[in-house]
Write a protein that holds these residues in place. Structure first.
Motif, PDB file in Angstrom:
ATOM      1  N   PRO A  16      65.104  35.062  24.680  1.00 26.26           N
ATOM      2  CA  PRO A  16      66.043  35.909  25.168  1.00 26.26           C
ATOM      3  C   PRO A  16      64.448  37.060  25.347  1.00 26.26           C
ATOM      4  N   GLY A  17      64.327  37.815  26.902  1.00 27.66           N
ATOM      5  CA  GLY A  17      63.180  38.914  26.800  1.00 27.66           C
ATOM      6  C   GLY A  17      61.435  38.132  27.300  1.00 27.66           C
ATOM      7  N   ALA A  18      61.966  37.327  27.245  1.00 20.47           N
ATOM      8  CA  ALA A  18      60.388  36.282  27.867  1.00 20.47           C
ATOM      9  C   ALA A  18      60.363  36.124  28.972  1.00 20.47           C
ATOM     10  N   ARG A  19      61.010  36.468  29.971  1.00 19.69           N
ATOM     11  CA  ARG A  19      60.745  36.646  31.384  1.00 19.69           C
ATOM     12  C   ARG A  19      60.156  37.342  31.909  1.00 19.69           C
ATOM     13  N   LEU A  20      59.456  36.754  33.022  1.00 18.98           N
ATOM     14  CA  LEU A  20      59.266  38.132  34.096  1.00 18.98           C
ATOM     15  C   LEU A  20      59.760  38.794  35.027  1.00 18.98           C
ATOM     16  N   ILE A 162      52.664  44.347  36.734  1.00 20.51           N
ATOM     17  CA  ILE A 162      53.064  43.981  38.091  1.00 20.51           C
ATOM     18  C   ILE A 162      53.521  45.526  38.764  1.00 20.51           C
ATOM     19  N   LYS A 163      54.269  46.591  38.090  1.00 17.84           N
ATOM     20  CA  LYS A 163      54.166  47.433  38.097  1.00 17.84           C
ATOM     21  C   LYS A 163      52.551  48.086  38.802  1.00 17.84           C
ATOM     22  N   ALA A 296      47.356  33.722  37.715  1.00 15.83           N
ATOM     23  CA  ALA A 296      47.704  33.424  36.675  1.00 15.83           C
ATOM     24  C   ALA A 296      49.555  32.746  36.823  1.00 15.83           C
ATOM     25  N   ARG A 297      49.876  33.277  37.827  1.00 18.02           N
ATOM     26  CA  ARG A 297      51.108  33.611  38.171  1.00 18.02           C
ATOM     27  C   ARG A 297      51.976  31.784  38.299  1.00 18.02           C
ATOM     28  N   ILE A 298      51.031  30.918  39.071  1.00 19.65           N
ATOM     29  CA  ILE A 298      50.432  29.689  39.701  1.00 19.65           C
ATOM     30  C   ILE A 298      50.214  29.019  38.505  1.00 19.65           C
ATOM     31  N   VAL A 299      49.914  29.265  37.666  1.00 26.78           N
ATOM     32  CA  VAL A 299      49.715  28.651  36.488  1.00 26.78           C
ATOM     33  C   VAL A 299      50.511  28.649  35.178  1.00 26.78           C
ATOM     34  N   TYR A 300      51.325  29.251  35.410  1.00 24.76           N
ATOM     35  CA  TYR A 300      52.803  29.972  34.619  1.00 24.76           C
ATOM     36  C   TYR A 300      53.707  29.361  35.190  1.00 24.76           C
ATOM     37  N   ARG A 318      56.326  42.657  25.655  1.00 24.30           N
ATOM     38  CA  ARG A 318      56.251  44.054  25.693  1.00 24.30           C
ATOM     39  C   ARG A 318      56.417  44.187  27.195  1.00 24.30           C
ATOM     40  N   TYR A 319      55.771  43.318  28.120  1.00 21.82           N
ATOM     41  CA  TYR A 319      54.994  43.749  28.997  1.00 21.82           C
ATOM     42  C   TYR A 319      55.451  42.973  30.448  1.00 21.82           C
ATOM     43  N   ALA A 320      56.870  41.991  30.301  1.00 20.32           N
ATOM     44  CA  ALA A 320      57.057  40.935  30.303  1.00 20.32           C
ATOM     45  C   ALA A 320      55.689  40.921  31.825  1.00 20.32           C
ATOM     46  N   THR A 321      55.085  39.907  31.262  1.00 24.70           N
ATOM     47  CA  THR A 321      54.114  38.708  32.148  1.00 24.70           C
ATOM     48  C   THR A 321      53.187  37.796  31.630  1.00 24.70           C
ATOM     49  N   PRO A 322      52.963  36.975  32.949  1.00 21.61           N
ATOM     50  CA  PRO A 322      51.904  35.685  31.519  1.00 21.61           C
ATOM     51  C   PRO A 322      51.252  35.830  31.255  1.00 21.61           C
TER      52      PRO A 322
END
Length: 461
Positions: A16-20, A162-163, A296-300, A318-322
């Motif tokens: 939970p919460g560990a999503r982009l 991403i923001k 990084a997002r391709i790797v993710y 916290r940051y919702a980034t990979p």
């Protein structure tokens, strides 16, 4: 037509919460990311001189013509994103529509292109920053220090979210493109005013063979692919874009169209200001740069299917980034750029690797166009429009890039050929690891194609 995140489709349930972060940026910001991924400053500073020399001042026409297959392929990306909007993009599309093994290799080539391209961009930071402050120093440690510092700043921005990335990209792009267009217009006015030292516009500027028939169209087309490369970045942040199935594809098409206008204007404006001698001196290196965020997002996206180590798919709560893939990609770029300056014995080898970046983009653009044709193949016989839009145009675009690739590869030095072969072989080794060590289920997924039932179109799983 279904639409799930990469992790969910793979059968992995994220914590939970560990999503982009969904709906984090809009279509306009995504378009800017795609344009910024083409690295305007690096492209103009390094590639345009080489393109002008190669095309014998016919670079403007070459860029305009290259925009046509780029737009067609961008539309293929748009169609495929309507089917599945995941950060792995072509990795998953090719894997599901054609073959999962080919999909893995496509993803690997994407990662290689973005890491090599971004490293190449970092390499020019040291000399460029020092030049801004009026220094002509060639101090190696100064170059390394500037590269490491900027790399770490890029990494922090990528991790924070991403923001922030979008805000920074918008700000930087606004400045870069305003300067770029302003200087291009000033250069064009200078040329049209026949100022001493300028190169007059002749009919050779509008010919594939260039001025005096000295242009090499094939090499120029490959350089142009190199110039445009990166617009596909709009798709790799699709899970974080509002209306993620629709907007990223539209942003890709818009990015290509805007880049075509800006780059053509810039090419014509700048090449007339420099003499052939100065152009040749400036054309010793050519490269493009992209970002940590996209790599990084391709790797993710690939790690979510366990074709890469699963920890690379970790998302910061916290940051919702990979976060892990961002750190790995960022540090790899920093290390590679430092090694380049500190270990001079590897510079020639790395220059050969950089030189084949255009080949890498060509290959995965071709495969993506073919994946779109394969998945939507039932549409081809549905109407004249679909026959052209889904069948003829993507095939023609892929054929054009294939023609450029084959002829350019045949003319490349053996060191460059072996560099490309080495990248592909490394991908094959990783494929074996993914299949037999990581035991990824991705390689057992069935082929998919669009099913048309009456007027309803759904994905077959």
């Amino acid at each position: 037509m279904t639409d799930h995140s990469a992790a969910t489709v793979a059968g992995i349930t994220p914590a939970p919460g560990a999503r982009l972060e969904p709906d984090a940026i809009g279509a306009a910001q995504d378009t800017i990311i795609g344009m910024a991924s083409s690295a305007p400053a690096a492209t103009v500073g390094l590639t345009f001189a080489g393109l002008a020399v190669t095309a014998a001042y016919g670079g403007g026409l070459i860029l305009l013509l290259t925009a046509i297959p780029m737009l067609v392929i961008a539309n293929a990306y748009r169609r495929l994103n309507l089917w599945k909007a995941n950060t792995g993009a072509s990795f998953e599309w090719v894997g599901r529509a054609i073959n999962p093994y080919l999909g893995f290799l496509t993803g690997w080539l994407m990662i290689a292109a973005y890491i090599i391209g971004t490293t190449a961009e970092v390499l020019i930071l040291g000399p460029s920053v020092l030049a801004v402050f009026g220094s002509s120093s060639t101090n190696t440690w100064a170059y390394v220090g500037i590269g490491v510092a900027m790399g770490l700043i890029m990494l922090v921005i990528a991790v924070v979210g991403i923001k922030l990335t979008a805000r920074v990209q918008v700000s930087m792009a606004a400045v870069e493109y305003l300067i770029l267009v302003g200087l291009a217009i000033a250069g064009l006015v200078w040329v049209l005013s026949h100022h001493p030292g300028s190169v007059p516009i002749t009919k050779g500027w509008f010919s594939l063979s260039g001025v005096g028939g000295k242009g090499d169209a094939v090499s120029a087309f490959l350089a142009a692919v190199f110039v445009y490369g990166g617009w596909d970045g709009t798709l790799y942040v699709n899970e974080e874009v509002k209306h993620r199935r629709v907007n990223p594809g539209r942003a890709a098409i818009l990015a290509v169209a805007l880049l075509a206008i800006i780059y053509t204007l810039s090419q014509v404006g700048f090449q007339g200001v420099l003499s052939p001698t100065k152009l040749a001196a400036a054309a010793q290196n050519a490269t493009t740069g992209t970002g940590i965020v996209l790599g990084a997002r391709i790797v993710y996206g690939m790690a979510s299917y366990r074709v890469l180590p699963e920890f690379l798919g970790t998302v910061s709560r916290r940051y919702a980034t990979p976060i892990v893939s961002s750190i790995v990609v960022g540090l790899l770029i920093i290390v590679l750029s430092a090694v380049y300056f500190l270990a001079t014995s590897v510079q020639n080898a790395f220059n050969d690797v950089i030189a084949v970046t255009g080949f890498l983009f060509s290959i995965f653009y071709i495969l993506t166009a073919l994946a779109a044709m394969t998945y939507y193949r039932r549409r081809i016989t549905g109407s004249t429009w679909d026959f052209v839009a889904v069948g003829v145009l993507p095939l023609a675009a892929a054929g054009f890039l294939g023609w450029v690739f084959v002829l350019s590869f045949s003319r490349a030095t053996w060191s460059q050929r072996w560099s490309l072969i080495g990248i592909v072989l490394a991908g094959l080794v990783l494929l074996v690891v993914a299949r037999y060590v990581l035991h990824s289920a991705f390689f057992q997924i069935p082929r998919e194609s669009e099913e048309i039932r009456g007027h309803r179109k759904t994905g077959r799983h």
